[in-house]
Motif scaffolding. Structure first.
Motif, PDB file in Angstrom:
ATOM      1  N   TYR A  48      -1.250 -10.200  -4.241  1.00 62.54           N
ATOM      2  CA  TYR A  48      -0.656  -9.203  -3.351  1.00 62.54           C
ATOM      3  C   TYR A  48      -1.546  -8.981  -2.122  1.00 62.54           C
ATOM      4  O   TYR A  48      -1.054  -8.830  -0.998  1.00 62.54           O
ATOM      5  CB  TYR A  48      -0.472  -7.878  -4.091  1.00 62.54           C
ATOM      6  CG  TYR A  48       0.696  -7.851  -5.056  1.00 62.54           C
ATOM      7  CD1 TYR A  48       1.768  -8.742  -4.948  1.00 62.54           C
ATOM      8  CD2 TYR A  48       0.743  -6.903  -6.086  1.00 62.54           C
ATOM      9  CE1 TYR A  48       2.835  -8.690  -5.824  1.00 62.54           C
ATOM     10  CE2 TYR A  48       1.810  -6.845  -6.959  1.00 62.54           C
ATOM     11  CZ  TYR A  48       2.857  -7.751  -6.832  1.00 62.54           C
ATOM     12  OH  TYR A  48       3.919  -7.698  -7.704  1.00 62.54           O
ATOM     13  N   TYR A  53      -0.391  -7.133   1.378  1.00 66.77           N
ATOM     14  CA  TYR A  53       0.014  -5.827   0.872  1.00 66.77           C
ATOM     15  C   TYR A  53      -1.163  -4.850   0.994  1.00 66.77           C
ATOM     16  O   TYR A  53      -2.317  -5.195   0.703  1.00 66.77           O
ATOM     17  CB  TYR A  53       0.409  -5.903  -0.597  1.00 66.77           C
ATOM     18  CG  TYR A  53       1.685  -6.641  -0.923  1.00 66.77           C
ATOM     19  CD1 TYR A  53       2.241  -7.583  -0.054  1.00 66.77           C
ATOM     20  CD2 TYR A  53       2.341  -6.414  -2.126  1.00 66.77           C
ATOM     21  CE1 TYR A  53       3.395  -8.263  -0.364  1.00 66.77           C
ATOM     22  CE2 TYR A  53       3.514  -7.098  -2.451  1.00 66.77           C
ATOM     23  CZ  TYR A  53       4.026  -8.023  -1.569  1.00 66.77           C
ATOM     24  OH  TYR A  53       5.180  -8.701  -1.886  1.00 66.77           O
ATOM     25  N   ALA A  58       0.841  -2.709  -3.152  1.00 63.38           N
ATOM     26  CA  ALA A  58       0.583  -3.523  -4.342  1.00 63.38           C
ATOM     27  C   ALA A  58       0.912  -2.744  -5.614  1.00 63.38           C
ATOM     28  O   ALA A  58       1.570  -3.265  -6.528  1.00 63.38           O
ATOM     29  CB  ALA A  58      -0.876  -3.978  -4.356  1.00 63.38           C
ATOM     30  N   TRP A 251      -6.365  -6.222  -6.495  1.00 70.30           N
ATOM     31  CA  TRP A 251      -6.358  -5.994  -5.050  1.00 70.30           C
ATOM     32  C   TRP A 251      -7.764  -5.616  -4.582  1.00 70.30           C
ATOM     33  O   TRP A 251      -8.239  -6.096  -3.548  1.00 70.30           O
ATOM     34  CB  TRP A 251      -5.372  -4.882  -4.717  1.00 70.30           C
ATOM     35  CG  TRP A 251      -5.149  -4.679  -3.233  1.00 70.30           C
ATOM     36  CD1 TRP A 251      -4.155  -5.219  -2.475  1.00 70.30           C
ATOM     37  CD2 TRP A 251      -5.940  -3.874  -2.354  1.00 70.30           C
ATOM     38  NE1 TRP A 251      -4.275  -4.810  -1.175  1.00 70.30           N
ATOM     39  CE2 TRP A 251      -5.368  -3.976  -1.061  1.00 70.30           C
ATOM     40  CE3 TRP A 251      -7.077  -3.079  -2.512  1.00 70.30           C
ATOM     41  CZ2 TRP A 251      -5.892  -3.318   0.048  1.00 70.30           C
ATOM     42  CZ3 TRP A 251      -7.604  -2.422  -1.406  1.00 70.30           C
ATOM     43  CH2 TRP A 251      -7.009  -2.543  -0.154  1.00 70.30           C
TER      44      TRP A 251
END
Length: 475
Positions: A48, A53, A58, A251
């Motif tokens: 992501y 994102y 995300a 992330w």
């Protein structure tokens, strides 16, 4: 488990889990939390970030994917708990020989794809932590060794994963996320990183669905209590861990290690240095135990698919199937690095193929309610095929493959919404319509794939049975 290494109610001879073998809700909560505390979801969050994102985006993609899967998983789990049968064995009664063979092939193929991804990922982590190199060779060796739990019925690795490695991993990722939020500027959390890959938001939701999707939920939940909402706590806790916390952790790994600078292996090395006090040995142990334990589920899926076809062969034992599946997993693992966008393709096929089969079976059992599945028919007794069911699956999966850009010659996926959910709905609606269309025909039972021995309606069926089966009074 040791007591099910030779027999796991996965063959037609004794294919229904009895009531006294059902397990507690606590067992399933622990199991699903362990499955959720996996590197697949860290990798999803990492992807992501690569797609540009922000952290809220995300988390939103993962959470929406969790809700979508939940709406599918509850009836799928209920199908298993009310019948006590594996996904593959149920297809003998509901989809016939052709459908059952196709499902067994999909069970093996999809699970082998996830196994190949997982052990390639583990080999990549070893390379990132220790600089081992030889990623493909290491991944193949790991894939072969990964069958050991299913082959010998070991409890130790699974127990260690459940009670030590998974809780440690959850605490570690939680600490990573909290520390990252506390040390990064506020605008870094809400800003969109520079994308290095294209992944529209709704497509990203579909990837989340595919990442959490098993497709053979009856295999696990046939050991549960036959109550519709009974699995909800296990699912809810697992989704909060995997598709929210671990997506955020993945992330954060990408953001902290430098967007576009590292791949997943070096990023994991950086993360261990950043939030696990540089204990590379501990990072390696946790990664190994969790990936091996979680892939017990993939091997279990492959073995149950194989047992459906091979279990009745004279002299054939479950451990023979285990060895065969280890060979298949090794081949898939060897070839996986050559597959472009391998993670996306495995997740995408996982989100549409087997779930469409499951949806058709749920419609058959919970909406049409005219087919007995209280016994497992032999291959000889099974009908050739449930043609409306197979047509529904083929049409729905063809749409899903187009919507996800999986068809040969497609350069990109169209903007078609949350394609996996649309695919499931399409499969169910087409099957219901086709079943209704053939219900009044003289050969309805044969066309719908009713097995020869079980062509009686379920308890409570009306005397004007539309599918050509005998009424309750004629049994």
């Amino acid at each position: 488990m040791a007591d099910t290494a030779d027999h796991d109610y996965s063959t037609g001879a004794a294919g229904i889990v009895p009531a006294d073998e059902r397990r507690s809700r606590y067992h399933f909560v622990a199991l699903w939390v362990t499955l959720a505390a996996g590197f697949t979801y860290l990798f999803l969050g990492f992807q992501y970030h690569d797609a540009g994102y922000s952290l809220p985006q995300a988390i939103a993609a993962g959470a929406i994917g969790a809700v979508a899967y939940f709406l599918y998983a509850l009836p799928a789990a209920y199908l298993g708990s009310t019948t006590g049968q594996t996904h593959a064995l149920l297809t003998r009664s509901i989809l016939g020989k052709v459908g059952s063979a196709l499902v067994s092939l999909l069970l093996v193929g999809v699970a082998a794809g996830w196994t190949a991804f997982a052990f390639n990922l583990l080999a990549t982590l070893f390379d990132g932590l220790y600089g081992w190199g030889h990623v493909v060779v290491v991944s193949v060796v790991l894939a072969v060794l990964g069958i050991a739990n299913n082959l010998f019925g070991f409890k130790g690795i699974a127990a260690f994963a459940r009670w030590v490695a998974a809780p440690l991993m959850i605490v570690w990722v939680l600490y990573l996320v909290v520390k990252g939020i506390g040390t990064m500027p506020d605008d870094a959390l809400s800003a969109q990183p520079k994308p290095t890959a294209e992944l529209p938001f709704l497509t990203g939701v579909g990837v989340a669905i595919g990442s959490v999707m098993w497709g053979n939920e009856p295999d696990t939940w046939r050991y549960g209590r036959p109550k519709f909402l009974w699995p909800a706590p296990a699912f809810g806790i697992a989704f909060a861990v995997g598709l929210v916390l671990f997506v955020a952790g993945g992330w954060m790994m990408a953001q902290l290690s430098g967007a576009g600078q590292y791949d997943f292996g070096p990023a994991f090395h950086y993360t261990v240095e950043y939030s696990l006090f540089g204990a590379l040995w501990l990072g390696g142990i946790v990664a190994t135990v969790l990936i091996v334990a979680i892939n017990d589920g993939n091997y279990y899926e492959m073995i149950n698919g194989g047992q459906n076809v091979l279990g009745a062969v004279p002299g054939w034992k479950r451990w023979h199937t285990c060895l065969l599946m280890a060979v298949i997993a090794a081949v898939f693992t060897w070839q996986f690095p050559d597959v472009q966008d391998g993670f996306y393709k495995v997740a995408s096929w996982s989100s549409i193929a087997l779930p469409s089969m499951t949806v058709v079976m749920c419609v058959d059992q919970f909406l049409l309610r005219r087919r007995r599945v209280d016994e497992v028919p032999t291959w000889r007794e099974s009908a050739l095929a449930n043609w409306p069911g197979l047509v529904a699956v083929v049409l729905a999966v063809a749409f899903g493959a187009w919507g996800l850009g999986l068809l040969p010659g497609q350069d990109a996926a169209p903007s078609a919404g949350i394609v996996p959910v649309e695919t499931w709905l399409l499969a169910g609606l087409i099957y219901a319509a086709l079943a209704a269309a053939v219900a009044g025909t003289p050969n309805a039972a044969a066309v719908l794939g009713f097995s020869r021995r079980l062509r009686q309606p379920t308890e409570g069926a009306r005397s004007d049975d539309r599918f050509g089966t005998r009424t309750a009074g004629e049994r």
